[in-house]
Design a protein around this motif. Sequence first.
Motif, mmCIF file in Angstrom:
data_model
loop_
_atom_site.group_PDB
_atom_site.id
_atom_site.type_symbol
_atom_site.label_atom_id
_atom_site.label_comp_id
_atom_site.label_asym_id
_atom_site.label_seq_id
_atom_site.Cartn_x
_atom_site.Cartn_y
_atom_site.Cartn_z
ATOM 1 N N ALA A 1 0.813 -1.226 0.000
ATOM 2 C CA ALA A 1 0.000 0.000 0.000
ATOM 3 C C ALA A 1 0.840 1.267 0.000
ATOM 4 N N THR A 2 2.189 1.129 0.133
ATOM 5 C CA THR A 2 3.033 2.306 -0.032
ATOM 6 C C THR A 2 3.610 2.365 -1.449
ATOM 7 N N GLY A 3 3.178 1.450 -2.308
ATOM 8 C CA GLY A 3 3.557 1.507 -3.720
ATOM 9 C C GLY A 3 2.546 2.354 -4.487
ATOM 10 N N GLN A 4 2.829 2.539 -5.761
ATOM 11 C CA GLN A 4 2.000 3.454 -6.567
ATOM 12 C C GLN A 4 0.580 2.916 -6.783
ATOM 13 N N LEU A 5 0.468 1.650 -7.149
ATOM 14 C CA LEU A 5 -0.864 1.067 -7.344
ATOM 15 C C LEU A 5 -1.599 0.959 -6.008
ATOM 16 N N GLY A 6 -0.875 0.483 -4.973
ATOM 17 C CA GLY A 6 -1.487 0.272 -3.656
ATOM 18 C C GLY A 6 -2.086 1.551 -3.088
ATOM 19 N N VAL B 1 2.562 -3.276 4.895
ATOM 20 C CA VAL B 1 3.648 -2.580 4.199
ATOM 21 C C VAL B 1 4.990 -2.999 4.783
ATOM 22 N N ARG B 2 6.044 -2.862 3.965
ATOM 23 C CA ARG B 2 7.371 -3.254 4.464
ATOM 24 C C ARG B 2 7.944 -2.212 5.425
ATOM 25 N N THR B 3 7.536 -0.952 5.244
ATOM 26 C CA THR B 3 8.047 0.131 6.106
ATOM 27 C C THR B 3 6.856 0.919 6.651
ATOM 28 N N GLY C 1 4.390 -6.066 7.051
ATOM 29 C CA GLY C 1 4.402 -7.341 6.330
ATOM 30 C C GLY C 1 5.470 -7.349 5.259
ATOM 31 N N ASP C 2 5.979 -8.542 4.967
ATOM 32 C CA ASP C 2 6.991 -8.693 3.909
ATOM 33 C C ASP C 2 6.833 -10.103 3.360
ATOM 34 N N PHE C 3 6.694 -10.221 2.044
ATOM 35 C CA PHE C 3 6.476 -11.541 1.440
ATOM 36 C C PHE C 3 7.664 -12.485 1.667
ATOM 37 N N ASP C 4 8.797 -11.954 2.127
ATOM 38 C CA ASP C 4 9.949 -12.821 2.417
ATOM 39 C C ASP C 4 9.851 -13.475 3.793
ATOM 40 N N ASP C 5 8.799 -13.151 4.563
ATOM 41 C CA ASP C 5 8.723 -13.609 5.962
ATOM 42 C C ASP C 5 7.314 -14.165 6.241
ATOM 43 N N ILE D 1 -3.532 -9.046 -2.817
ATOM 44 C CA ILE D 1 -2.089 -9.271 -2.926
ATOM 45 C C ILE D 1 -1.614 -8.547 -4.182
ATOM 46 N N ILE D 2 -0.862 -7.473 -3.969
ATOM 47 C CA ILE D 2 -0.277 -6.742 -5.099
ATOM 48 C C ILE D 2 1.072 -7.377 -5.404
ATOM 49 N N SER D 3 1.262 -7.766 -6.652
ATOM 50 C CA SER D 3 2.481 -8.485 -7.019
ATOM 51 C C SER D 3 3.703 -7.620 -6.706
ATOM 52 N N THR E 1 12.499 -15.538 -7.266
ATOM 53 C CA THR E 1 12.252 -14.864 -5.984
ATOM 54 C C THR E 1 10.779 -14.501 -5.851
ATOM 55 N N ARG E 2 10.250 -13.953 -6.934
ATOM 56 C CA ARG E 2 8.873 -13.454 -6.854
ATOM 57 C C ARG E 2 7.864 -14.599 -6.752
ATOM 58 N N ILE E 3 8.120 -15.696 -7.436
ATOM 59 C CA ILE E 3 7.218 -16.852 -7.323
ATOM 60 C C ILE E 3 7.178 -17.316 -5.863
ATOM 61 N N LYS E 4 8.353 -17.370 -5.239
ATOM 62 C CA LYS E 4 8.432 -17.794 -3.834
ATOM 63 C C LYS E 4 7.710 -16.779 -2.939
ATOM 64 N N GLN E 5 7.924 -15.507 -3.184
ATOM 65 C CA GLN E 5 7.287 -14.461 -2.354
ATOM 66 C C GLN E 5 5.763 -14.536 -2.454
ATOM 67 N N HIS E 6 5.269 -14.673 -3.680
ATOM 68 C CA HIS E 6 3.812 -14.708 -3.853
ATOM 69 C C HIS E 6 3.217 -15.966 -3.210
ATOM 70 N N SER F 1 -2.768 -9.739 -11.400
ATOM 71 C CA SER F 1 -2.051 -10.569 -12.362
ATOM 72 C C SER F 1 -1.759 -9.749 -13.625
ATOM 73 N N ILE F 2 -1.511 -10.436 -14.721
ATOM 74 C CA ILE F 2 -1.249 -9.765 -16.004
ATOM 75 C C ILE F 2 -2.168 -10.377 -17.056
ATOM 76 N N VAL F 3 -2.501 -9.604 -18.083
ATOM 77 C CA VAL F 3 -3.314 -10.169 -19.160
ATOM 78 C C VAL F 3 -2.558 -11.339 -19.809
ATOM 79 N N SER G 1 -3.707 -5.076 -17.750
ATOM 80 C CA SER G 1 -2.851 -4.796 -18.899
ATOM 81 C C SER G 1 -1.767 -3.813 -18.454
ATOM 82 N N PHE G 2 -1.002 -3.300 -19.384
ATOM 83 C CA PHE G 2 0.168 -2.476 -19.045
ATOM 84 C C PHE G 2 -0.245 -1.042 -18.723
ATOM 85 N N TYR G 3 0.451 -0.476 -17.718
ATOM 86 C CA TYR G 3 0.121 0.880 -17.270
ATOM 87 C C TYR G 3 0.416 1.907 -18.369
HETATM 88 N N1 LIG Z 1 0.820 -3.831 -15.407
HETATM 89 C C1 LIG Z 1 1.919 -3.075 -15.490
HETATM 90 O O1 LIG Z 1 2.140 -2.311 -16.456
HETATM 91 C C2 LIG Z 1 2.913 -3.097 -14.376
HETATM 92 C C3 LIG Z 1 4.019 -2.243 -14.447
HETATM 93 C C4 LIG Z 1 4.933 -2.273 -13.398
HETATM 94 C C5 LIG Z 1 4.748 -3.140 -12.348
HETATM 95 N N2 LIG Z 1 3.671 -3.963 -12.313
HETATM 96 C C6 LIG Z 1 3.421 -4.899 -11.201
HETATM 97 O O2 LIG Z 1 2.408 -4.329 -10.393
HETATM 98 C C7 LIG Z 1 2.917 -4.121 -9.061
HETATM 99 C C8 LIG Z 1 2.354 -2.825 -8.520
HETATM 100 O O3 LIG Z 1 2.754 -1.763 -9.378
HETATM 101 P P1 LIG Z 1 3.233 -0.384 -8.786
HETATM 102 O O4 LIG Z 1 3.270 0.568 -9.889
HETATM 103 O O5 LIG Z 1 2.490 -0.061 -7.552
HETATM 104 O O6 LIG Z 1 4.745 -0.742 -8.367
HETATM 105 P P2 LIG Z 1 5.574 -0.095 -7.160
HETATM 106 O O7 LIG Z 1 5.211 1.329 -6.971
HETATM 107 O O8 LIG Z 1 7.005 -0.429 -7.435
HETATM 108 O O9 LIG Z 1 5.070 -0.900 -5.897
HETATM 109 C C9 LIG Z 1 5.448 -2.227 -5.676
HETATM 110 C C10 LIG Z 1 4.958 -2.603 -4.301
HETATM 111 O O10 LIG Z 1 5.349 -3.950 -4.043
HETATM 112 C C11 LIG Z 1 5.821 -3.984 -2.704
HETATM 113 N N3 LIG Z 1 6.749 -5.077 -2.493
HETATM 114 C C12 LIG Z 1 7.925 -5.310 -3.116
HETATM 115 N N4 LIG Z 1 8.534 -6.372 -2.569
HETATM 116 C C13 LIG Z 1 7.740 -6.808 -1.563
HETATM 117 C C14 LIG Z 1 7.842 -7.834 -0.603
HETATM 118 N N5 LIG Z 1 8.926 -8.647 -0.541
HETATM 119 N N6 LIG Z 1 6.829 -7.994 0.286
HETATM 120 C C15 LIG Z 1 5.753 -7.193 0.264
HETATM 121 N N7 LIG Z 1 5.599 -6.180 -0.626
HETATM 122 C C16 LIG Z 1 6.600 -5.995 -1.510
HETATM 123 C C17 LIG Z 1 6.518 -2.654 -2.523
HETATM 124 O O11 LIG Z 1 6.671 -2.387 -1.139
HETATM 125 P P3 LIG Z 1 7.406 -1.039 -0.620
HETATM 126 O O12 LIG Z 1 6.353 0.050 -0.725
HETATM 127 O O13 LIG Z 1 7.764 -1.362 0.757
HETATM 128 O O14 LIG Z 1 8.582 -0.804 -1.521
HETATM 129 C C18 LIG Z 1 5.577 -1.704 -3.212
HETATM 130 O O15 LIG Z 1 4.568 -1.268 -2.354
HETATM 131 C C19 LIG Z 1 4.424 -4.146 -9.215
HETATM 132 O O16 LIG Z 1 5.060 -4.534 -8.014
HETATM 133 C C20 LIG Z 1 4.622 -5.136 -10.331
HETATM 134 O O17 LIG Z 1 4.568 -6.476 -9.861
HETATM 135 C C21 LIG Z 1 2.738 -3.951 -13.294
#
Ligand SMILES: NC(=O)c1ccc[n+]([C@@H]2O[C@H](COP(=O)([O-])OP(=O)(O)OC[C@H]3O[C@@H](n4cnc5c(N)ncnc54)[C@H](OP(=O)(O)O)[C@@H]3O)[C@@H](O)[C@H]2O)c1
Length: 288
Positions: free
Chosen positions: A8-13, A33-35, A52-56, A72-74, A81-86, A105-107, A141-143
């Motif tokens: 939720a501290t990422g852009q989509l979240g 969130v990780r932080t 939370g952290d997908f590595d733990d 669950i946001i990928s 690594t990512r397959i294991k985390q998810h 997911s992805i299209v 689909s792609f952003y």
């Molecule tokens: N469809 C598309 O075009 C497209 C493009 C780019 C990415 N994506 C995918 O969509 C996801 C969301 O996009 P976004 O733009 O929001 O990317 P983003 O801003 O990079 O955010 C990724 C999020 O994943 C979290 N994350 C990374 N590793 C993690 C872990 N080990 N455990 C828990 N959370 C973890 C990050 O946590 P922190 O906030 O702590 O860093 C961050 O909040 C991406 O992570 C990627 O898988 C899709």
Amino acid sequence: MKTLITGATGQLGRLVVKHLLDRIPANDIAVSVRTPAKADDLAAKGIDVRHGDFDDLALMTEAFKDVETVLIISAEADNATRIKQHRTAVDAAKAAGVKHIVYTSIVDPRADADFTYSAIHLDTENYIKQSGLNHTLLRNSFYADLLLAGVPHALETGDFGAPAGDAKITYIPRTDLAEAAAVVLAKPDDHINATYDLTGTKGVTHAEIAGYIAKATGKPVRYVDLPAEVHTGILTAIGLPGHLVEALSGLYVGAKKGDYDTVSQDFKTLVGRAPQSVEDFISKSLAS
Ligand SMILES: NC(=O)c1ccc[n+]([C@@H]2O[C@H](COP(=O)([O-])OP(=O)(O)OC[C@H]3O[C@@H](n4cnc5c(N)ncnc54)[C@H](OP(=O)(O)O)[C@@H]3O)[C@@H](O)[C@H]2O)c1
């Protein structure tokens, strides 16, 4: 029981939380969130911020306690690594007693896709299905937002480059994908075991995108079809990790085969309106 969003501290979240707050009360929402310090603004709104952290697995299981539905946001890492985390995130949801998993997911997720990250999403989708929990798969689909990265160079040189040929890609704004996720999270029982293809209104070529940038800025911009090795060299030179360079290069290889040109009406069905077009998105983004 709460609805929780990971990443939720990422852009989509952040955008999902924003759209969900329009639909359900803040005290029904939790985030993992990780932080946690980066989510102080969300805590101030009354959202339950968890670490939370997908590595733990243990930490993730604790984060998912008393949660009914989780998005669950990928994450972002190499495929293994990512397959294991998810998988860890899914295991944690099951262990914590979560009822419903929603996943970004992805299209067209495939093991043999040129867009190499596609295989991660196929594995995670299958793992979620095998968990036996209710689920909703959001095949994003792609952003369209990704296209803005090339704008400064295009305005400086007049060249908007990519190894896309005349491939059409159904780009869609990130905020629209977030709103579709919020619609599902607000009423998950309406979307049990559903899969949605969330695409733009049409596939657009990079020549069209260059035209949109030119129209929005009044500057001459033309599309330049880059050789694949030049594109790969640029991505490597700016310091992107190898797995990301491979995935982004593969995206265009797949797109040229027509992998990302299929338009779906699922967004409109879910949200009740069409997504913003790429032309409109670029026009509004470059006006601000
Ligand atoms: N469809 C598309 O075009 C497209 C493009 C780019 C990415 N994506 C995918 O969509 C996801 C969301 O996009 P976004 O733009 O929001 O990317 P983003 O801003 O990079 O955010 C990724 C999020 O994943 C979290 N994350 C990374 N590793 C993690 C872990 N080990 N455990 C828990 N959370 C973890 C990050 O946590 P922190 O906030 O702590 O860093 C961050 O909040 C991406 O992570 C990627 O898988 C899709």
